[in-house]
Design a protein around this motif. Structure first.
Motif, PDB file in Angstrom:
ATOM      1  N   GLU A 126      -8.416   7.830  -3.731  1.00  0.00           N
ATOM      2  CA  GLU A 126      -7.794   7.434  -2.469  1.00  0.00           C
ATOM      3  C   GLU A 126      -6.493   6.672  -2.669  1.00  0.00           C
ATOM      4  OE1 GLU A 126     -10.901   5.073  -0.851  1.00  0.00           O
ATOM      5  OE2 GLU A 126     -12.096   6.776  -0.178  1.00  0.00           O
ATOM      6  N   HIS A 127      -6.251   6.197  -3.871  1.00  0.00           N
ATOM      7  CA  HIS A 127      -5.073   5.355  -4.109  1.00  0.00           C
ATOM      8  C   HIS A 127      -3.789   6.182  -4.019  1.00  0.00           C
ATOM      9  CE1 HIS A 127      -2.671   2.086  -5.700  1.00  0.00           C
ATOM     10  NE2 HIS A 127      -2.110   2.960  -6.519  1.00  0.00           N
ATOM     11  N   PRO A 128      -2.831   5.783  -3.171  1.00  0.00           N
ATOM     12  CA  PRO A 128      -1.602   6.573  -3.018  1.00  0.00           C
ATOM     13  C   PRO A 128      -0.701   6.474  -4.245  1.00  0.00           C
ATOM     14  CG  PRO A 128      -1.467   4.565  -1.718  1.00  0.00           C
ATOM     15  CD  PRO A 128      -2.866   4.633  -2.250  1.00  0.00           C
ATOM     16  N   VAL A 129      -0.091   7.580  -4.603  1.00  0.00           N
ATOM     17  CA  VAL A 129       0.865   7.648  -5.706  1.00  0.00           C
ATOM     18  C   VAL A 129       2.261   7.796  -5.102  1.00  0.00           C
ATOM     19  CG1 VAL A 129       1.628   9.004  -7.697  1.00  0.00           C
ATOM     20  CG2 VAL A 129      -0.824   8.643  -7.291  1.00  0.00           C
ATOM     21  N   SER A 130       3.190   6.973  -5.548  1.00  0.00           N
ATOM     22  CA  SER A 130       4.531   6.931  -4.955  1.00  0.00           C
ATOM     23  C   SER A 130       5.400   8.074  -5.460  1.00  0.00           C
ATOM     24  CB  SER A 130       5.213   5.600  -5.265  1.00  0.00           C
ATOM     25  OG  SER A 130       4.458   4.520  -4.742  1.00  0.00           O
ATOM     26  N   GLY A 131       6.110   8.727  -4.531  1.00  0.00           N
ATOM     27  CA  GLY A 131       6.960   9.846  -4.872  1.00  0.00           C
ATOM     28  C   GLY A 131       8.432   9.505  -4.977  1.00  0.00           C
ATOM     29  N   ASP A 132       8.785   8.213  -4.969  1.00  0.00           N
ATOM     30  CA  ASP A 132      10.174   7.804  -5.165  1.00  0.00           C
ATOM     31  C   ASP A 132      10.200   6.403  -5.749  1.00  0.00           C
ATOM     32  OD1 ASP A 132      10.908   5.696  -2.857  1.00  0.00           O
ATOM     33  OD2 ASP A 132       9.575   7.208  -2.030  1.00  0.00           O
ATOM     34  N   ALA A 133      11.326   6.035  -6.337  1.00  0.00           N
ATOM     35  CA  ALA A 133      11.426   4.791  -7.094  1.00  0.00           C
ATOM     36  C   ALA A 133      11.251   3.550  -6.212  1.00  0.00           C
ATOM     37  CB  ALA A 133      12.765   4.738  -7.806  1.00  0.00           C
ATOM     38  N   ALA A 134      11.918   3.521  -5.070  1.00  0.00           N
ATOM     39  CA  ALA A 134      11.870   2.324  -4.233  1.00  0.00           C
ATOM     40  C   ALA A 134      10.449   2.047  -3.747  1.00  0.00           C
ATOM     41  CB  ALA A 134      12.821   2.475  -3.047  1.00  0.00           C
ATOM     42  N   THR A 135       9.753   3.080  -3.318  1.00  0.00           N
ATOM     43  CA  THR A 135       8.378   2.910  -2.861  1.00  0.00           C
ATOM     44  C   THR A 135       7.482   2.460  -4.004  1.00  0.00           C
ATOM     45  OG1 THR A 135       8.704   4.622  -1.192  1.00  0.00           O
ATOM     46  CG2 THR A 135       6.435   4.044  -1.721  1.00  0.00           C
ATOM     47  N   ALA A 136       7.704   3.008  -5.195  1.00  0.00           N
ATOM     48  CA  ALA A 136       6.894   2.640  -6.351  1.00  0.00           C
ATOM     49  C   ALA A 136       7.071   1.175  -6.722  1.00  0.00           C
ATOM     50  CB  ALA A 136       7.252   3.533  -7.533  1.00  0.00           C
ATOM     51  N   ILE A 137       8.298   0.681  -6.645  1.00  0.00           N
ATOM     52  CA  ILE A 137       8.552  -0.729  -6.971  1.00  0.00           C
ATOM     53  C   ILE A 137       7.847  -1.638  -5.982  1.00  0.00           C
ATOM     54  CG2 ILE A 137      10.344  -2.503  -7.083  1.00  0.00           C
ATOM     55  CD1 ILE A 137      12.221  -0.274  -8.163  1.00  0.00           C
ATOM     56  N   GLU A 138       7.934  -1.324  -4.709  1.00  0.00           N
ATOM     57  CA  GLU A 138       7.273  -2.154  -3.701  1.00  0.00           C
ATOM     58  C   GLU A 138       5.759  -2.077  -3.823  1.00  0.00           C
ATOM     59  OE1 GLU A 138       8.676  -4.507  -1.819  1.00  0.00           O
ATOM     60  OE2 GLU A 138      10.346  -3.899  -3.121  1.00  0.00           O
ATOM     61  N   ALA A 139       5.241  -0.910  -4.206  1.00  0.00           N
ATOM     62  CA  ALA A 139       3.796  -0.785  -4.404  1.00  0.00           C
ATOM     63  C   ALA A 139       3.337  -1.654  -5.569  1.00  0.00           C
ATOM     64  CB  ALA A 139       3.431   0.676  -4.643  1.00  0.00           C
TER      65      ALA A 139
END
Length: 208
Positions: A126-139
């Motif tokens: 269920e854990h979301p995987v980020s598809g872009d850098a900015a979202t990944a950093i905030e996650a």
């Protein structure tokens, strides 16, 4: 709030330092150079996030594209997933992209926080995987804050409690919580160093 147990304080300080340094290295505008001075850093780009330094890397992919070389499935939930395989993992291990490493760290922090001080029901599926850098950093920032909050709720007896963290994807059920805290720190430290190196290599590759 009750002060953290003395045994936990140096590990908490180490975790804070490791996360602050990694976030600075990813997002800028400056990061700790290691000698007390600030070094300017450009924010991570999507190109760097997905950059594969060698052929056959494991990375983060659109679920519709399926898993990459030697991967059996895409871990996580949502439209993006992270290359993965059941045990035993492929040998030699695939080189992993910055996206893979950051996703791995974030998942570990979010799920361990939940299985320590949350619902104890969060799963990798269920854990979301980020598809872009900015979202990944905030996650990652959110995951680090969640794990830190879980640590602040641990008293001294909790540090010796086996299974205090019920994270189902590691040895948590068999280890005192203090050992798990140490393990999470070394994960952030060593993957953070790998991520910093990948940024350096990408810059050199771009300038070559």
């Amino acid at each position: 709030m009750t002060p953290s147990p003395p045994r936990l304080r140096p590990l908490l300080a180490q975790f804070d330092f490791a996360c602050e340094r990694l976030l600075g290295r990813l997002a800028g505008p400056v990061t700790d150079s290691g000698d007390g001075t600030d070094t300017e850093v450009e924010p991570l780009t999507d190109d760097e996030y997905f950059w594969e330094p060698v052929p056959g890397c494991w990375t983060v992919r659109r679920r519709a594209d399926g898993p990459g070389p030697r991967a059996a499935f895409l871990a996580g939930g949502g439209p993006w997933g992270r290359d993965a395989a059941p045990y035993p993992h492929p040998w030699p291990p695939p080189v992993t992209t910055l996206a893979w490493r950051l996703s791995h760290l974030t998942e570990m922090l979010v799920l361990r926080a939940d299985h320590t001080a949350g619902s104890r029901s969060a799963t990798r599926d269920e854990h979301p995987v980020s598809g872009d850098a900015a979202t990944a950093i905030e996650a990652f920032r959110t995951g680090a804050a969640a794990w830190r909050q879980a640590l602040l709720g641990a008293d001294d007896p909790a540090l010796d409690t086996v299974g205090y963290c019920a994270y189902p994807y590691g040895s948590d059920a068999e280890e005192p919580f203090l050992d798990i805290v140490w393990w999470v720190n070394q994960e952030v430290l060593h993957h953070g160093a790998e991520i910093a190196l990948l940024r350096d290599l990408h810059r050199a590759h771009r300038q070559a």
